[in-house]
Design a protein around this motif. Structure first.
Motif, PDB file in Angstrom:
ATOM      1  N   LEU A  21       0.821  -1.207   0.000  1.00  0.00           N
ATOM      2  CA  LEU A  21       0.000   0.000   0.000  1.00  0.00           C
ATOM      3  C   LEU A  21       0.858   1.261   0.000  1.00  0.00           C
ATOM      4  N   ARG A  24       2.113   2.078  -3.322  1.00  0.00           N
ATOM      5  CA  ARG A  24       1.093   2.629  -4.225  1.00  0.00           C
ATOM      6  C   ARG A  24       0.670   4.044  -3.822  1.00  0.00           C
ATOM      7  N   HIS A  26      -0.228   5.290  -0.645  1.00  0.00           N
ATOM      8  CA  HIS A  26      -1.177   5.516   0.443  1.00  0.00           C
ATOM      9  C   HIS A  26      -0.442   5.847   1.749  1.00  0.00           C
ATOM     10  N   VAL A  28      -0.053   4.933   5.313  1.00  0.00           N
ATOM     11  CA  VAL A  28      -0.336   3.696   6.044  1.00  0.00           C
ATOM     12  C   VAL A  28       0.245   3.760   7.446  1.00  0.00           C
ATOM     13  N   ALA A 184      -4.427  -4.814  -1.663  1.00  0.00           N
ATOM     14  CA  ALA A 184      -4.214  -3.440  -2.110  1.00  0.00           C
ATOM     15  C   ALA A 184      -5.213  -3.063  -3.210  1.00  0.00           C
ATOM     16  N   GLU A 188      -8.305  -0.189  -3.157  1.00  0.00           N
ATOM     17  CA  GLU A 188      -8.422   0.857  -4.173  1.00  0.00           C
ATOM     18  C   GLU A 188      -9.698   0.731  -5.007  1.00  0.00           C
TER      19      GLU A 188
END
Length: 416
Positions: A21, A24, A26, A28, A184, A188
């Motif tokens: 994550l 990508r 995000h 977290v 993940a 999304e």
């Protein structure tokens, strides 16, 4: 970019999902049990902890009870508190990691406690209108660093491979990278069923998986040795008491039932077929550290147990199994007499018994080992006043402290 909380984020699966994550883009927070404890945190406290996040991923799970940190407390009661907390806090999405084969009337507590959470989540919001929930149900998850994988690798380096259940137990192992990827994608917004069986492309037997892992380690093929189910179950019961690893009676009963499912929903959610374990492992080749870790896997409880028994035996000998007059004579040689000698003899024996018992009960073995080293150092300093015979004797009563100290240091390193 979403704000995502991963509960159980310090575990094997949680770390992998967190990494995917973050990669990508995000934001977290991977929370360990010290930060979010499903076994102890109330629903109100959980609500406060999840309130600032849009997505919550629950990876918390156990394969054995450990005091208050029990499967019922974490898988059932704690998970249900979390679900209600997410609803109350207005969390947009919840991804719950369960397990393939979970059943309310399952043979094991692991299955039944996991089933309670699945049923409760479905009952709280059947359509996901208020909380967009997904339940991921992985089969055996394989990957470097996983507890089950470490145990299987340790079995794979043995001179003979152990064949469980006639080698016919069937799994559909999935690589942890594919589990992290599908989690993940769902976070999304990728379409998926409410319950998704997370499996690899094809079933494998235990024999085939062990042979594959041995090949991955770069070792030559070897013969299989069949282990009767009852004997393996007995070994798992003993292992569950002397080790904190994944091998225990509950896990063996679960695995013996088989663990397979249709791969088509996983393929659709992932956007591609999941990788075969052979192909996934080829992307992370084994190194010498993997082989060394596999060979050392079974040694910590052996080392810890032998040191614990040594300390207990020493304490019992000092308490009277060894002639007390000889013990007092030894103390007299370093100038200790009377009440002080009595205190030194019985006080030292009590310390030995305590440290040995703590090791056998797995109570902070690294800390206990440090205490053993300290007592050995103190004794060795005092022993410098003994005649040279104690150092030069062929049986080396004092020089043996050196290899024992080395063994304690190895135990501390393995148990840290």
């Amino acid at each position: 970019m979403a704000r995502i909380l991963i509960i159980g984020g310090s575990g094997f699966i949680g770390r992998q999902i967190a990494g995917r994550l973050r990669d990508r883009g995000h934001k977290v927070v991977a929370a360990s049990r010290r930060e979010v404890d499903l076994a102890r945190d109330s629903e109100a406290r959980l609500r406060d902890k999840v309130a600032s996040f849009e997505i919550v991923v629950n990876c918390a799970g156990l394969v054995r009870d450990d005091g208050a940190n029990s499967m019922d407390a974490v898988h059932a009661e704690g998970a249900c508190n979390l679900f209600r907390a997410c609803l109350a806090a207005g969390v947009a999405q919840l991804i719950h990691i369960s397990a393939l084969g979970v059943e309310s009337d399952g043979e094991t507590l692991y299955q039944r406690s996991k089933a309670v959470a699945e049923e409760q989540l479905t009952a709280l919001d059947p359509t996901g209108a208020r909380l967009d929930w997904r339940i991921l149900r992985p089969s055996l998850v394989v990957g470097r660093g996983g507890a089950s994988t470490r145990w299987l690798l340790a079995a794979a380096v043995l001179p003979w491979l152990l064949s469980f259940g006639d080698g016919a137990w069937r799994f559909q192992p999935v690589h942890v990278a594919d589990l992290a990827e599908v989690a993940a994608r769902i976070a999304e917004g990728a379409p998926s069923p409410r319950r998704l069986d997370v499996v690899g492309p094809e079933p494998m037997t235990t024999d085939a998986l062990l042979a594959l892992l041995r090949e991955w380690l770069g070792l030559k093929p070897t013969r299989f040795f069949r282990v009767p189910y009852r004997l393996f179950l007995l070994a798992a019961s003993i292992g569950g008491r002397v080790s904190t690893g994944p091998l225990n009676r509950e896990v063996i009963k679960l695995l013996s039932r088989g663990n397979v499912a249709d791969c088509a929903p996983m393929t659709a959610a992932l956007g591609r077929p999941p990788r075969a374990i052979r192909d996934a492992l080829a992307l992370e080749p084994a190194c010498e550290a993997d082989r060394r870790a596999a060979r050392l896997f079974f040694l910590p409880p052996v080392l810890r147990g032998s040191l614990g028994l040594l300390w207990i035996a020493t304490g019992l000998l000092s308490f009277g199994l060894y002639p007390q007059e000889k013990s007092y004579a030894l103390l007299a040689e370093i100038g200790v007499h009377g009440a002080l000698a009595e205190f030194a003899l019985y006080g030292g024996a009590a310390v030995d018994l305590l440290l040995g018992a703590l090791l056998l009960t797995r109570s902070r073995p690294a800390l206990v080992g440090a205490a053993q080293l300290a007592t050995m150092l103190a004794f060795t300093i005092i022993a410098t006043r003994l005649p040279s015979d104690y150092w030069l004797h062929p049986f080396a009563p004092l020089l043996k402290n050196l290899p024992i100290a080395a063994a304690i240091l190895v135990m501390i390193a393995l148990e840290a």
